[in-house]
Design a protein around this motif. Structure first.
Motif, PDB file in Angstrom:
ATOM      1  N   LYS A 282       0.836  -1.219   0.057  1.00 39.13           N
ATOM      2  CA  LYS A 282      -0.011   0.077  -0.019  1.00 39.13           C
ATOM      3  C   LYS A 282       1.030   1.307   0.126  1.00 39.13           C
ATOM      4  O   LYS A 282       1.964   1.121   0.406  1.00 39.13           O
ATOM      5  CB  LYS A 282      -1.005   0.087   1.201  1.00 39.13           C
ATOM      6  N   SER A 284       1.450   5.002   1.676  1.00 45.95           N
ATOM      7  CA  SER A 284       1.054   5.345   3.137  1.00 45.95           C
ATOM      8  C   SER A 284       1.807   6.649   3.421  1.00 45.95           C
ATOM      9  O   SER A 284       2.839   6.771   3.039  1.00 45.95           O
ATOM     10  CB  SER A 284       1.340   4.235   4.153  1.00 45.95           C
ATOM     11  N   ASP A 286       1.402   7.213   6.650  1.00 49.67           N
ATOM     12  CA  ASP A 286       1.434   7.110   8.346  1.00 49.67           C
ATOM     13  C   ASP A 286       2.890   6.857   8.816  1.00 49.67           C
ATOM     14  O   ASP A 286       3.699   6.396   8.196  1.00 49.67           O
ATOM     15  CB  ASP A 286       0.799   5.786   8.492  1.00 49.67           C
ATOM     16  N   ASP A 289       4.542   3.545   9.209  1.00 47.71           N
ATOM     17  CA  ASP A 289       4.972   2.987   7.856  1.00 47.71           C
ATOM     18  C   ASP A 289       6.216   3.686   7.431  1.00 47.71           C
ATOM     19  O   ASP A 289       6.724   3.173   6.397  1.00 47.71           O
ATOM     20  CB  ASP A 289       3.682   3.209   6.768  1.00 47.71           C
TER      21      ASP A 289
END
Length: 527
Positions: A282, A284, A286, A289
């Motif tokens: 994915k 990301s 965040d 991550d």
């Protein structure tokens, strides 16, 4: 803070500027200009030398290939040949720039848009130039603005400007360009200097994008994946243009290009600065991550429009740029913000925030390493900042009496209306974690809104400007901001504009300039 002026044309030669550059991306062609903004860090700086001796140019010094508009021509080598591939509003042009040549090899129309090059013929463009020159010589403001409609009919318009604007050439010599809102064209010449470009692949990504959005940039990352940036969204593609992942920006526009390093992709939207990573499954931002997201100061759309900003969203108008490429350097990503009180130069920590670093007053997050008011402009900067070492330069592009139209602004500015003026350099102090203003040159006319290039070898900045309403190219001293060289174009024609482009400094010291009506090779190299 010093105010450099355009005096002292014969300054002594300065030492070579000390700087490092981003690591070469092995998936891109090995050339001086494989992608928009030169390199993955989008520094718009090069190690090789530019020219140092100013002079009045003659017509034979400027070689041009006619086209409606191009921003970022890219360059590749095929043996001893130098090939330029220019993504334009109406198609892709291949140009032979070997030795001192600058000759059109082929035009590849965008699939489904084959009628566009038939409209923007050399004769039609020359006709528009003649009308514009007559209006400019008469200082006829209304006539210049009225010619906007004819320019749109010849494929210079906001609707088409994203076509081919940010492309790249991969290690196999294939060129990639976004077009028609949702499509990417992969073309090749089979690495034969004499062969025309042909379509290798077309990917329509409409089903993977939100309805109504459009692609603005395609960039190849250090792992070979392709980031396709759209208005409010992004896709990650493999080298065959197959989607691997997507990420939404909640409707926040991405209005310019991106930069990246080996650890992530840096994307500014109208409200946030992002570091985006690919986890293998994915996309990301965040922190868990390895990514992040930070707010920065912005204004409303209404405020931006009223202030004459070229950026319509009220956010940053700049492509982010990286600073710091060696062990021990502060690793930063830099933009200009959309603060309604006056735009700031803003640096974000790219990686881990230093232990003990305290959030600075007035900033939106601790991720912001520092921000400092840009004295030369009240609204956000459109040309991206340029970086060499710990220095960064920005240009003012705020038109005092805007036309609210890009064609009208660039051709009335500095002629029938006041110019957008000023360049300012800042230095990063790694001990204080802070910017300091180094110099201001308030005489630079920036109505072409063109990104300069910095040469480390000559310690000079090369930039488009005007003098008494006529086009010139300037070489400023990187350390002082003072003018060291000036190249006046052969006459007063508007054909010499370099609107909306990025100055490419070819390896022999010649300049390659995009803009409206043509892409130009200015033969002033001294190597």
């Amino acid at each position: 803070m010093r105010d450099a002026t355009k005096e002292d044309h014969a300054l002594p030669h300065h030492h070579t500027a000390t700087a490092s550059f981003p690591a070469r991306n092995p998936y891109l062609t090995d050339s001086v200009y494989p992608m928009a903004h030169f390199n993955p860090g989008a520094t718009d700086s090069v190690p090789h030398a530019g020219p140092t001796k100013g002079r009045k140019l003659v017509p034979s010094d400027v070689k041009a290939v006619m086209l409606p508009f191009t921003s970022n021509p890219t360059v590749k080598k095929i043996g001893d040949s130098t090939i330029v591939i220019a993504g334009c509003t109406d198609g892709i042009r291949k140009i032979d720039a070997t030795g001192d040549k600058f000759e059109l090899v082929s035009i590849l129309p965008y699939p489904g848009m084959e009628q566009l090059p038939e409209q923007s013929t050399d004769a039609a463009l020359e006709g528009l130039i003649a009308q514009l020159d007559a209006a400019a010589r008469a200082r006829d403001d209304a006539k210049i603005v009225a010619l906007t409609k004819q320019a749109e009919e010849l494929n210079f318009s906001r609707k088409l400007m994203a076509n081919g604007a940010y492309g790249f050439i991969d290690r196999d010599g294939c060129h990639y360009a976004a077009f028609a809102a949702t499509k990417i064209l992969k073309s090749t010449d089979d690495n034969d200097p004499a062969k025309p470009l042909r379509i290798l692949q077309v990917a329509d990504l409409a089903e993977h994008l939100p309805e109504g959005t459009h692609l603005v940039v395609a960039a190849q990352l250090y792992d070979g994946h392709i980031a396709a940036m759209a208005y409010g969204h992004m896709l990650l593609l493999d080298r065959d243009l197959k989607p691997l992942g997507s990420l939404s920006f909640d409707g926040e526009p991405v209005e310019n290009s991106v930069c990246f390093d080996e650890t992530g992709l840096y994307v500014v939207t109208s409200r946030h600065m992002h570091k985006i990573v690919w986890t293998g499954s994915k996309l990301s931002y965040d922190e868990a991550d390895g990514g992040w997201r930070s707010e920065y100061n912005t204004m409303s759309r209404e405020q931006a429009t009223a202030a004459g900003s070229l950026t319509q969203s009220g956010g940053s108008g700049t492509t982010p740029v990286l600073m710091g490429f060696e062990d021990g350097d502060d690793k930063l990503v830099i933009i200009a913000d959309g603060d309604p009180e006056g735009t700031n130069l803003v640096a974000f920590w790219r990686d881990t925030i230093p232990d003990g670093f305290q959030q600075k007053p007035g900033t939106k997050s601790r991720r912001i390493a520092d921000q400092i008011r840009i004295a030369i402009s009240k609204v956000t900067i459109e040309p991206s900042p340029e970086v060499l070492g710990t220095g960064v330069i920005v240009l003012n592009c705020s038109f005092p009496q805007p036309v609210a139209d890009i064609f009208g602004d660039t051709f009335t500015g500095g002629l029938t209306r006041p110019a957008a003026k000023g360049a300012q350099k800042f230095e990063w102090d790694s001990e204080k974690h802070a910017f300091e203003s180094s110099w201001i040159n308030s005489e630079i006319d920036n109505t072409d809104v063109m990104v300069p290039v910095i040469s480390a070898a000559t310690s000079m900045i090369y930039m488009a400007s005007k003098a008494d309403g006529n086009y010139v190219y300037l070489g400023l001293d990187w350390e002082t901001g003072e003018e060291r060289a000036r190249w006046e174009f052969p006459d007063d024609s508007r054909r010499w504009n370099a609107y909306g482009g990025i100055t490419t400094l070819l390896e022999n010291g010649d300049l390659m300039l995009g803009g409206i009506f043509s892409v130009k090779r200015v033969c002033i190299g001294e190597g």
